[in-house]
Design an enzyme around this catalytic site. Structure first.
Site, PDB file in Angstrom:
ATOM      1  N   LYS A  63       0.772  -1.077  -0.021  1.00  0.00           N
ATOM      2  CA  LYS A  63      -0.015  -0.123   0.288  1.00  0.00           C
ATOM      3  C   LYS A  63       0.972   1.557   0.116  1.00  0.00           C
ATOM      4  CE  LYS A  63      -4.242  -1.683   2.208  1.00  0.00           C
ATOM      5  NZ  LYS A  63      -4.830  -1.503   3.605  1.00  0.00           N
ATOM      6  N   ASN A  84      -4.936   2.119  -1.588  1.00  0.00           N
ATOM      7  CA  ASN A  84      -5.059   0.818  -1.928  1.00  0.00           C
ATOM      8  C   ASN A  84      -6.521   0.737  -2.029  1.00  0.00           C
ATOM      9  OD1 ASN A  84      -7.818   2.082  -1.284  1.00  0.00           O
ATOM     10  ND2 ASN A  84      -8.697   0.496   0.849  1.00  0.00           N
ATOM     11  N   GLY A 126      -0.218   0.404   7.273  1.00  0.00           N
ATOM     12  CA  GLY A 126      -0.939   0.854   6.567  1.00  0.00           C
ATOM     13  C   GLY A 126      -2.722   0.880   6.874  1.00  0.00           C
ATOM     14  N   THR A 148       6.348  -1.473  18.402  1.00  0.00           N
ATOM     15  CA  THR A 148       7.811  -0.312  18.133  1.00  0.00           C
ATOM     16  C   THR A 148       7.386   0.970  18.391  1.00  0.00           C
ATOM     17  OG1 THR A 148       8.876  -1.976  16.336  1.00  0.00           O
ATOM     18  CG2 THR A 148       9.350   0.121  16.384  1.00  0.00           C
TER      19      THR A 148
END
Ligand code: S3P
Length: 438
Positions: A63, A84, A126, A148
């Site tokens: 994406k 998308n 995404g 993260t």
């Protein structure tokens, strides 16, 4: 016939073909939507252009790459940096991101107005971007958390919302206070505990194929659940409008979702134009799957004791096509088979239906230049020789594309790769889609 596809890696699990094909059928559109197992966003675009595809949906992991490759972006794609939905206008491409409005559509249609509500988004990829952007547009108070942490911090900064660290203590507090939780993790994480969740919280997970830890915990806590398929459905409805200029019937699209899904591989048929590599790929595939290989052309030659070229020369193409249909009909008696089909087998609607009835159909595609290079000097193929002699090669190939597209579940590129690698790609997709052998 207009062609559409969805690309990503893996891609066979995608339910988008079922949604879009159901909507075409409902509106009586001559269009077909299939899966494109490209190796990169760039390759997906290249193949789409070769095939004359009108629109392409994009899923993970392409994406963000796709957004970089567009000639033009609409606002939601530009603001999220994610595409998308690709619409092809001549040689130009325009990228959209229908996921933000898709999330909101799923919530609103489930009676949840996210305005001024506290929303927690798990993940920073995404889908998380799309969910955060959509919710912020609706004036929700958005917080992002991701394993993260730096990714959550930078996404939150970029979009102008909050983030919390991925630790039990801070997640626990944010989860307790959340009105809406959207799971956007590519892999299920087991940090969320059911006791942190309260019953009034609305929970939706973007993962619609497998369950997730979040779904399990939220179910246990008695939360109000929204199926991730609703998000898929609403983003698809918006993409459909960009593709066709028409509004789909949402309930017809939704019905497509309940279509039969394969859990076991009875037979796998491989189709594609001459020279696309069907014989070598099916040989390797049959061996790796421990299935029997059935070669339709060789079966005809064995039965008649004559070569394909001689049958065409002495009896003509219509006679050959009858033998081909009969051989295909017979091939259905074997289960656990890989069918190697002649390039023209898809000309007959009965054959197309039969192939789909036997099981999944994979289409091997090599571009025109590569196909010509591979077939150079071949004298055994009458259809090839005639088309080259009459200057009709390009037209022949172009006329076959919609027929392969109408038949196939999934296209595999068969250039720049060895037959062994292509067979491995096919097997990886079968396994990822959860289709068992045997
Ligand atoms: C044909 C393709 C050939 C063979 C016959 C007709 C076609 O098979 O069935 O020559 O119409 O494209 P391959 O695709 O295996 O060459």
């Amino acid at each position: 016939m207009q062609l559409f596809a969805v690309t990503g890696k893996p891609i066979w699990h995608s339910l988008s073909p079922q949604l879009h094909n159901a909507a075409y059928q409902n509106l009586g559109l001559r269009a077909r939507y299939f899966r494109l197992a490209a190796g990169s966003a760039r390759q997906a675009l290249e193949i789409s252009k070769q095939l004359g595809i009108s629109g392409l949906n994009v899923t993970a992991p392409y994406k963000q790459d796709m957004a970089e490759l567009m000639d033009e972006l609409d606002v939601s794609a530009r603001k999220t940096g994610v595409v998308n939905t690709v619409v092809f206008k001549g040689s130009k491409t325009k990228g959209y991101n229908t996921d933000p409005d898709g999330v909101i559509g799923a919530l609103i249609n489930s009676g949840v107005n996210p305005s001024k509500r506290r929303a927690l988004i798990l993940g920073a990829g995404g889908s998380a971007r799309a969910a955060a952007f959509g919710l912020l547009q609706c004036r929700a108070e958005v917080t992002i958390a991701n394993r993260t942490n730096s990714k959550a911090v930078s996404l939150a900064k970029e979009l102008g919302c909050a983030s919390v660290p991925w630790t039990p203590s801070s997640l626990r507090k944010t989860i307790k206070d959340a009105d809406v939780i959207i799971g956007c993790l590519s892999q299920s994480e087991d940090i969320v505990q059911s006791k942190w969740l309260n019953k009034h919280t609305v929970v939706m997970d973007a993962r619609y194929v497998h369950t997730s830890h979040l779904i399990e915990q939220a179910t246990k806590a008695g939360c109000r659940m929204i199926n991730g398929r609703l998000w898929l459905l609403h983003q698809a409805a918006i993409a459909f409008e960009h593709f066709t200029g028409q509004k789909p019937d949402i309930s017809a699209m939704e019905e497509g979702l309940s279509d039969f899904r394969l859990s076991r591989l009875p037979a796998l048929s491989v189709i594609g134009f001459m020279g696309c590599g069907k014989s070598s790929v099916t040989r390797i595939l049959a061996k790796k799957l421990n299935y029997k290989k059935t070669d339709i052309d060789r079966t005809i030659e064995r039965r008649t004791g004559t070569s394909i070229a001689e049958i065409f020369k002495n009896k003509g193409e219509p006679f050959f096509r009858k033998l081909e249909s009969a051989a295909l009909m017979n091939a259905g008696r074997h289960s656990r088979a890989v069918l190697d089909c002649g390039g023209g087998i898809v000309k007959s609607i009965a054959n197309r239906r039969l192939l789909q009835f036997y099981g999944p159909v994979a289409w091997l595609w090599a571009d025109e230049e590569e196909t010509l290079r591979r077939l150079a000097g071949n004298k055994t193929r009458p259809v090839l020789n005639d088309s080259l002699a009459s200057g009709n090669f390009h037209r022949l190939l172009a006329s076959r594309i919609p027929l392969y597209a109408q038949t196939a579940d999934i296209l595999f590129p068969s250039f720049q790769k060895s037959p062994n690698q292509i067979a491995d790609d096919i097997i990886r997709e079968i396994d990822c889609a959860g289709i068992r052998r045997g």
